[in-house]
Design a protein around this motif. Sequence first.
Motif, PDB file in Angstrom:
ATOM      1  N   SER A  47       0.830  -1.197   0.000  1.00 18.28           N
ATOM      2  CA  SER A  47       0.000   0.000   0.000  1.00 18.28           C
ATOM      3  C   SER A  47       0.864   1.246   0.000  1.00 18.28           C
ATOM      4  O   SER A  47       1.910   1.296   0.641  1.00 18.28           O
ATOM      5  N   LYS A  48       0.424   2.253  -0.726  1.00 14.98           N
ATOM      6  CA  LYS A  48       1.059   3.572  -0.693  1.00 14.98           C
ATOM      7  C   LYS A  48       2.516   3.546  -1.114  1.00 14.98           C
ATOM      8  O   LYS A  48       3.338   4.304  -0.597  1.00 14.98           O
ATOM      9  N   GLY A  49       2.848   2.709  -2.056  1.00 18.77           N
ATOM     10  CA  GLY A  49       4.221   2.673  -2.541  1.00 18.77           C
ATOM     11  C   GLY A  49       4.651   3.998  -3.123  1.00 18.77           C
ATOM     12  O   GLY A  49       5.821   4.380  -3.017  1.00 18.77           O
ATOM     13  N   GLU A  50       3.701   4.720  -3.727  1.00 11.77           N
ATOM     14  CA  GLU A  50       4.049   6.022  -4.308  1.00 11.77           C
ATOM     15  C   GLU A  50       4.419   7.052  -3.238  1.00 11.77           C
ATOM     16  O   GLU A  50       5.193   7.971  -3.490  1.00 11.77           O
ATOM     17  N   VAL A  51       3.870   6.880  -2.031  1.00 12.25           N
ATOM     18  CA  VAL A  51       4.239   7.776  -0.925  1.00 12.25           C
ATOM     19  C   VAL A  51       5.704   7.563  -0.554  1.00 12.25           C
ATOM     20  O   VAL A  51       6.472   8.514  -0.377  1.00 12.25           O
ATOM     21  N   ALA A  52       6.097   6.311  -0.453  1.00 11.86           N
ATOM     22  CA  ALA A  52       7.482   5.990  -0.101  1.00 11.86           C
ATOM     23  C   ALA A  52       8.447   6.478  -1.184  1.00 11.86           C
ATOM     24  O   ALA A  52       9.480   7.095  -0.882  1.00 11.86           O
ATOM     25  N   SER A  53       8.125   6.213  -2.453  1.00 12.31           N
ATOM     26  CA  SER A  53       9.050   6.600  -3.527  1.00 12.31           C
ATOM     27  C   SER A  53       9.168   8.112  -3.637  1.00 12.31           C
ATOM     28  O   SER A  53      10.276   8.647  -3.792  1.00 12.31           O
ATOM     29  N   THR A  54       8.049   8.825  -3.532  1.00 15.09           N
ATOM     30  CA  THR A  54       8.080  10.282  -3.624  1.00 15.09           C
ATOM     31  C   THR A  54       8.864  10.885  -2.461  1.00 15.09           C
ATOM     32  O   THR A  54       9.635  11.850  -2.640  1.00 15.09           O
ATOM     33  N   THR A  55       8.690  10.329  -1.268  1.00 12.29           N
ATOM     34  CA  THR A  55       9.382  10.831  -0.081  1.00 12.29           C
ATOM     35  C   THR A  55      10.894  10.731  -0.240  1.00 12.29           C
ATOM     36  O   THR A  55      11.636  11.674   0.082  1.00 12.29           O
ATOM     37  N   VAL A  56      11.371   9.619  -0.743  1.00  7.38           N
ATOM     38  CA  VAL A  56      12.818   9.432  -0.894  1.00  7.38           C
ATOM     39  C   VAL A  56      13.357  10.296  -2.033  1.00  7.38           C
ATOM     40  O   VAL A  56      14.452  10.876  -1.921  1.00  7.38           O
ATOM     41  N   VAL A  57      12.620  10.418  -3.120  1.00  8.51           N
ATOM     42  CA  VAL A  57      13.053  11.297  -4.215  1.00  8.51           C
ATOM     43  C   VAL A  57      13.190  12.729  -3.717  1.00  8.51           C
ATOM     44  O   VAL A  57      14.169  13.431  -4.022  1.00  8.51           O
ATOM     45  N   LYS A  58      12.229  13.187  -2.925  1.00  8.68           N
ATOM     46  CA  LYS A  58      12.294  14.553  -2.392  1.00  8.68           C
ATOM     47  C   LYS A  58      13.481  14.731  -1.446  1.00  8.68           C
ATOM     48  O   LYS A  58      14.136  15.781  -1.450  1.00  8.68           O
ATOM     49  N   ALA A  59      13.781  13.717  -0.656  1.00  9.60           N
ATOM     50  CA  ALA A  59      14.908  13.808   0.279  1.00  9.60           C
ATOM     51  C   ALA A  59      16.229  13.948  -0.479  1.00  9.60           C
ATOM     52  O   ALA A  59      17.079  14.781  -0.129  1.00  9.60           O
ATOM     53  N   PHE A  60      16.407  13.154  -1.533  1.00  6.87           N
ATOM     54  CA  PHE A  60      17.630  13.267  -2.316  1.00  6.87           C
ATOM     55  C   PHE A  60      17.661  14.573  -3.107  1.00  6.87           C
ATOM     56  O   PHE A  60      18.732  15.178  -3.284  1.00  6.87           O
ATOM     57  N   GLY A  61      16.490  15.012  -3.582  1.00  5.43           N
ATOM     58  CA  GLY A  61      16.435  16.289  -4.286  1.00  5.43           C
ATOM     59  C   GLY A  61      16.820  17.447  -3.392  1.00  5.43           C
ATOM     60  O   GLY A  61      17.520  18.387  -3.829  1.00  5.43           O
ATOM     61  N   LYS A  62      16.405  17.398  -2.141  1.00  4.27           N
ATOM     62  CA  LYS A  62      16.782  18.442  -1.180  1.00  4.27           C
ATOM     63  C   LYS A  62      18.285  18.431  -0.962  1.00  4.27           C
ATOM     64  O   LYS A  62      18.916  19.501  -0.858  1.00  4.27           O
ATOM     65  N   TRP A  63      18.885  17.239  -0.888  1.00  2.00           N
ATOM     66  CA  TRP A  63      20.337  17.140  -0.749  1.00  2.00           C
ATOM     67  C   TRP A  63      21.029  17.843  -1.921  1.00  2.00           C
ATOM     68  O   TRP A  63      21.995  18.595  -1.728  1.00  2.00           O
ATOM     69  N   ALA A  64      20.540  17.609  -3.136  1.00  2.26           N
ATOM     70  CA  ALA A  64      21.161  18.211  -4.323  1.00  2.26           C
ATOM     71  C   ALA A  64      21.052  19.730  -4.307  1.00  2.26           C
ATOM     72  O   ALA A  64      21.950  20.435  -4.778  1.00  2.26           O
ATOM     73  N   GLU A  65      19.963  20.239  -3.747  1.00  4.42           N
ATOM     74  CA  GLU A  65      19.745  21.681  -3.727  1.00  4.42           C
ATOM     75  C   GLU A  65      20.526  22.380  -2.614  1.00  4.42           C
ATOM     76  O   GLU A  65      20.944  23.535  -2.777  1.00  4.42           O
ATOM     77  N   THR A  66      20.715  21.704  -1.501  1.00  4.24           N
ATOM     78  CA  THR A  66      21.299  22.368  -0.331  1.00  4.24           C
ATOM     79  C   THR A  66      22.715  21.909  -0.011  1.00  4.24           C
ATOM     80  O   THR A  66      23.610  22.730   0.211  1.00  4.24           O
ATOM     81  N   ARG A  67      22.940  20.625   0.012  1.00  2.49           N
ATOM     82  CA  ARG A  67      24.234  20.087   0.436  1.00  2.49           C
ATOM     83  C   ARG A  67      25.272  20.071  -0.694  1.00  2.49           C
ATOM     84  O   ARG A  67      26.444  20.371  -0.476  1.00  2.49           O
TER      85      ARG A  67
END
Length: 255
Positions: A47-67
Amino acid sequence: MNYIISASTDVGNIKNTNQDSFNAKLISTKQGKMVFAVLCDGMGGLSKGEVASTTVVKAFGKWAETRLPELSENEITDSDIRNDWVQIVTDFNEKIKSYGKKSGISLGTTVTAILITNRRYYIINVGDTRAYQITDSVQVLTKDQTVVAREVELGNITEEEAKTDPRRSVLLQCIGASDVVYPDMFFGDTAQNAVYMLCSDGFRHEISEQEIYQYLQPDVMLDSDGMKFNMDKLIKINKQRQERDNITVLSIRTF
């Protein structure tokens, strides 16, 4: 080094929801232009696999923008990337597990992320999404964390048997559904006039390595529209051959 980026995704023949998520961006830094891309496949059947995938994509995207801009103030090292990315995977494994427990649902995701600089590429992988390098041949840069991949490695089944083994989509670990996640890291020298491709497992089950080369080799991947046309063609072939999963592919052309 310059880059062209293109991507395509399709819900596929069977599923009502596309649980794949991805992001890619061209980033200008003090070390020159870089490309960061990440692709996650939310767990089929959970259930809610898209929630998990979107959450991790956003976390890595934030790393690319800030770190990443911080790291680019100096020469980036393998250990810089390894430490940051393993920490993201570890943190979000716990966060997604906690969310699932509180919500009474099961969810999880694979991840393949790549950073390409003019000197070096860096890859992290959990699960069976993949990264490829395509030059005058097709090279898989990642290693599937699946039951069948382990069986092939142990010599219990052949590569050909693995292609039709009913366990081919059974993962050894994924983010959000494993007690502890042990990601694989891969590093190498960036090739010029190459295509770096990320894909979910739904993209590669029904097509051959020869077809991947035919449609995605550098000589036919010359602009973003043409790249998307070729990737869409392979997605169409997958669907014609009755692929049942979501299908996502992302390509980066270096020149």
